[in-house]
Design a protein around this motif. Structure first.
Motif, PDB file in Angstrom:
ATOM      1  N   LEU A  98      19.029   4.254  50.192  1.00 33.94           N
ATOM      2  CA  LEU A  98      19.191   5.412  49.322  1.00 33.94           C
ATOM      3  C   LEU A  98      20.590   6.009  49.472  1.00 33.94           C
ATOM      4  N   THR A  99      21.050   6.657  48.421  1.00 36.71           N
ATOM      5  CA  THR A  99      22.341   7.332  48.458  1.00 36.71           C
ATOM      6  C   THR A  99      22.279   8.539  49.384  1.00 36.71           C
ATOM      7  N   ARG A 100      23.355   8.765  50.125  1.00 36.66           N
ATOM      8  CA  ARG A 100      23.452   9.920  51.017  1.00 36.66           C
ATOM      9  C   ARG A 100      24.120  11.070  50.267  1.00 36.66           C
ATOM     10  N   LEU A 101      23.369  12.108  50.003  1.00 35.43           N
ATOM     11  CA  LEU A 101      23.903  13.303  49.357  1.00 35.43           C
ATOM     12  C   LEU A 101      24.079  14.392  50.401  1.00 35.43           C
ATOM     13  N   SER A 102      25.138  15.170  50.266  1.00 33.10           N
ATOM     14  CA  SER A 102      25.360  16.247  51.233  1.00 33.10           C
ATOM     15  C   SER A 102      26.067  17.410  50.562  1.00 33.10           C
ATOM     16  N   GLY A 103      25.830  18.598  51.108  1.00 31.33           N
ATOM     17  CA  GLY A 103      26.448  19.798  50.569  1.00 31.33           C
ATOM     18  C   GLY A 103      25.990  21.019  51.325  1.00 31.33           C
ATOM     19  N   PRO A 104      26.546  22.176  50.998  1.00 28.45           N
ATOM     20  CA  PRO A 104      26.136  23.424  51.654  1.00 28.45           C
ATOM     21  C   PRO A 104      24.668  23.741  51.357  1.00 28.45           C
ATOM     22  N   ALA A 105      24.135  24.697  52.083  1.00 25.03           N
ATOM     23  CA  ALA A 105      22.741  25.100  51.896  1.00 25.03           C
ATOM     24  C   ALA A 105      22.490  25.552  50.459  1.00 25.03           C
ATOM     25  N   ASP A 106      21.329  25.195  49.947  1.00 25.47           N
ATOM     26  CA  ASP A 106      20.866  25.603  48.616  1.00 25.47           C
ATOM     27  C   ASP A 106      21.679  24.994  47.470  1.00 25.47           C
ATOM     28  N   THR A 107      22.365  23.887  47.731  1.00 23.88           N
ATOM     29  CA  THR A 107      23.104  23.223  46.650  1.00 23.88           C
ATOM     30  C   THR A 107      22.493  21.870  46.293  1.00 23.88           C
ATOM     31  N   GLU A 108      21.321  21.575  46.854  1.00 25.58           N
ATOM     32  CA  GLU A 108      20.747  20.247  46.637  1.00 25.58           C
ATOM     33  C   GLU A 108      20.484  19.955  45.160  1.00 25.58           C
ATOM     34  N   ALA A 109      20.066  20.970  44.395  1.00 26.04           N
ATOM     35  CA  ALA A 109      19.790  20.753  42.969  1.00 26.04           C
ATOM     36  C   ALA A 109      21.073  20.401  42.224  1.00 26.04           C
ATOM     37  N   ALA A 110      22.156  21.119  42.525  1.00 26.43           N
ATOM     38  CA  ALA A 110      23.436  20.858  41.868  1.00 26.43           C
ATOM     39  C   ALA A 110      23.970  19.479  42.240  1.00 26.43           C
ATOM     40  N   VAL A 111      23.834  19.110  43.510  1.00 31.74           N
ATOM     41  CA  VAL A 111      24.323  17.804  43.959  1.00 31.74           C
ATOM     42  C   VAL A 111      23.492  16.686  43.333  1.00 31.74           C
ATOM     43  N   LEU A 112      22.188  16.884  43.260  1.00 31.89           N
ATOM     44  CA  LEU A 112      21.325  15.869  42.658  1.00 31.89           C
ATOM     45  C   LEU A 112      21.631  15.711  41.170  1.00 31.89           C
ATOM     46  N   ASP A 113      21.877  16.822  40.481  1.00 26.05           N
ATOM     47  CA  ASP A 113      22.238  16.751  39.058  1.00 26.05           C
ATOM     48  C   ASP A 113      23.554  15.996  38.874  1.00 26.05           C
ATOM     49  N   GLN A 114      24.522  16.290  39.730  1.00 27.93           N
ATOM     50  CA  GLN A 114      25.811  15.602  39.636  1.00 27.93           C
ATOM     51  C   GLN A 114      25.655  14.111  39.922  1.00 27.93           C
ATOM     52  N   PHE A 115      24.839  13.795  40.894  1.00 30.73           N
ATOM     53  CA  PHE A 115      24.576  12.389  41.222  1.00 30.73           C
ATOM     54  C   PHE A 115      23.945  11.664  40.033  1.00 30.73           C
ATOM     55  N   THR A 116      23.043  12.333  39.338  1.00 36.52           N
ATOM     56  CA  THR A 116      22.397  11.731  38.164  1.00 36.52           C
ATOM     57  C   THR A 116      23.418  11.438  37.074  1.00 36.52           C
ATOM     58  N   LEU A 117      24.313  12.389  36.813  1.00 35.59           N
ATOM     59  CA  LEU A 117      25.349  12.193  35.799  1.00 35.59           C
ATOM     60  C   LEU A 117      26.299  11.062  36.184  1.00 35.59           C
ATOM     61  N   ILE A 118      26.675  11.030  37.453  1.00 35.91           N
ATOM     62  CA  ILE A 118      27.583   9.985  37.930  1.00 35.91           C
ATOM     63  C   ILE A 118      26.919   8.616  37.830  1.00 35.91           C
ATOM     64  N   SER A 119      25.647   8.542  38.176  1.00 33.13           N
ATOM     65  CA  SER A 119      24.923   7.269  38.100  1.00 33.13           C
ATOM     66  C   SER A 119      24.861   6.762  36.667  1.00 33.13           C
ATOM     67  N   GLN A 120      24.671   7.679  35.719  1.00 34.14           N
ATOM     68  CA  GLN A 120      24.649   7.290  34.309  1.00 34.14           C
ATOM     69  C   GLN A 120      26.011   6.770  33.873  1.00 34.14           C
ATOM     70  N   LEU A 121      27.067   7.435  34.331  1.00 32.69           N
ATOM     71  CA  LEU A 121      28.420   7.008  33.972  1.00 32.69           C
ATOM     72  C   LEU A 121      28.733   5.621  34.532  1.00 32.69           C
ATOM     73  N   LEU A 122      28.201   5.322  35.706  1.00 31.79           N
ATOM     74  CA  LEU A 122      28.500   4.050  36.373  1.00 31.79           C
ATOM     75  C   LEU A 122      27.505   2.946  36.036  1.00 31.79           C
ATOM     76  N   SER A 123      26.548   3.233  35.169  1.00 30.80           N
ATOM     77  CA  SER A 123      25.456   2.284  34.915  1.00 30.80           C
ATOM     78  C   SER A 123      25.934   0.948  34.353  1.00 30.80           C
ATOM     79  N   THR A 124      27.085   0.938  33.693  1.00 26.32           N
ATOM     80  CA  THR A 124      27.595  -0.311  33.112  1.00 26.32           C
ATOM     81  C   THR A 124      28.629  -0.986  34.011  1.00 26.32           C
ATOM     82  N   THR A 125      28.775  -0.490  35.234  1.00 30.28           N
ATOM     83  CA  THR A 125      29.736  -1.076  36.170  1.00 30.28           C
ATOM     84  C   THR A 125      28.989  -1.679  37.358  1.00 30.28           C
ATOM     85  N   SER A 126      29.738  -2.326  38.230  1.00 31.79           N
ATOM     86  CA  SER A 126      29.146  -2.901  39.444  1.00 31.79           C
ATOM     87  C   SER A 126      29.213  -1.931  40.619  1.00 31.79           C
TER      88      SER A 126
END
Length: 230
Positions: free
Chosen positions: A130-158
């Motif tokens: 699994l991907t390692r996400l990290s950030g300050p307290a109470d930012t997990e939702a924002a980090v997870l949202d950003q990770f989702t957007l980044i994953s979509q952007l990279l979906s056509t790459t290796s």
């Protein structure tokens, strides 16, 4: 005939008593005691045996004595359990249907983010890619949202994200499974990532083992730090 009539009379009496005080009848009449506990559900991470032991402590008690909330509480104590559905199966079986959390990423030190965005802290972290996400307290939702957007952007790459970090000052850093790490800064994160991907495809993909890090915070390009420069 007399036996059937007598049995019918007994059942009517029990029914009347049960209507007036079901908890008392359930505890006094042996036919309503818990003799069997079933823990069901597809469990990968939750400890089925531990759940079974917890519920086995109820054996011998009245099937209808324990409040439903208390029965659910027992099943939902383990970190991996998302929900526990309780069913009383007359005359003496208690069935618990357990649903697990689905892990989507690791969070900070030892915690896990689930598919519904909840942070859990299991006793042992699963050995999963699994991907390692990290950030300050109470930012997990924002980090997870950003990770989702980044994953979509990279979906056509290796490129596969190994880690995504949100610093205290709001800057983002990303590391890939191939060992490349990229500084994205605070603003225009996805735009900067797209710029890096373009450069990576055209010029960097064949020289991964020589790259120490990449700085994508520049307005019109990226800066590559080569390992020989360290």
């Amino acid at each position: 005939m007399r036996t059937a009539a007598l049995l019918g009379a007994i059942l009517l009496i029990l029914f009347a008593l049960f209507q007036d005080n079901p908890d008392q009848v359930a505890s006094d009449v042996p036919m309503f005691d818990i003799r069997k506990v079933e823990v069901v559900g597809d469990l990968t991470y939750a400890d089925r045996a531990a759940l079974q032991r917890s519920y086995n402590q109820l054996l011998g008690r009245g099937l209808f004595n324990e409040p439903m909330a208390a029965l659910k509480y027992i099943g939902e104590q383990p970190a991996w359990v998302e929900s526990a559905k309780i069913r009383r199966v007359w005359p003496h079986t208690l069935r618990i249907e357990v649903h697990e959390h689905k892990p989507v990423a690791f969070w900070n030190n030892g915690k896990v983010i689930t598919a519904d965005g909840k942070i859990i802290a299991p006793a042992t972290r699963p050995n999963l890619p699994l991907t390692r996400l990290s950030g300050p307290a109470d930012t997990e939702a924002a980090v997870l949202d950003q990770f989702t957007l980044i994953s979509q952007l990279l979906s056509t790459t290796s490129l596969r994200v190994a880690g995504l970090e949100l610093e205290d000052r709001g800057a983002w850093n990303i590391s890939f499974a191939n060992g490349v790490s990229v500084k994205l800064g605070r603003d225009a994160v996805l735009e900067r990532l797209q710029r890096f991907v373009a450069v990576y495809k055209s010029d960097l993909s064949g020289r991964i083992d020589r790259i120490a890090s990449v700085d994508a915070r520049y307005p019109h390009g990226v800066a590559v730090k080569w390992k020989a420069e360290q």
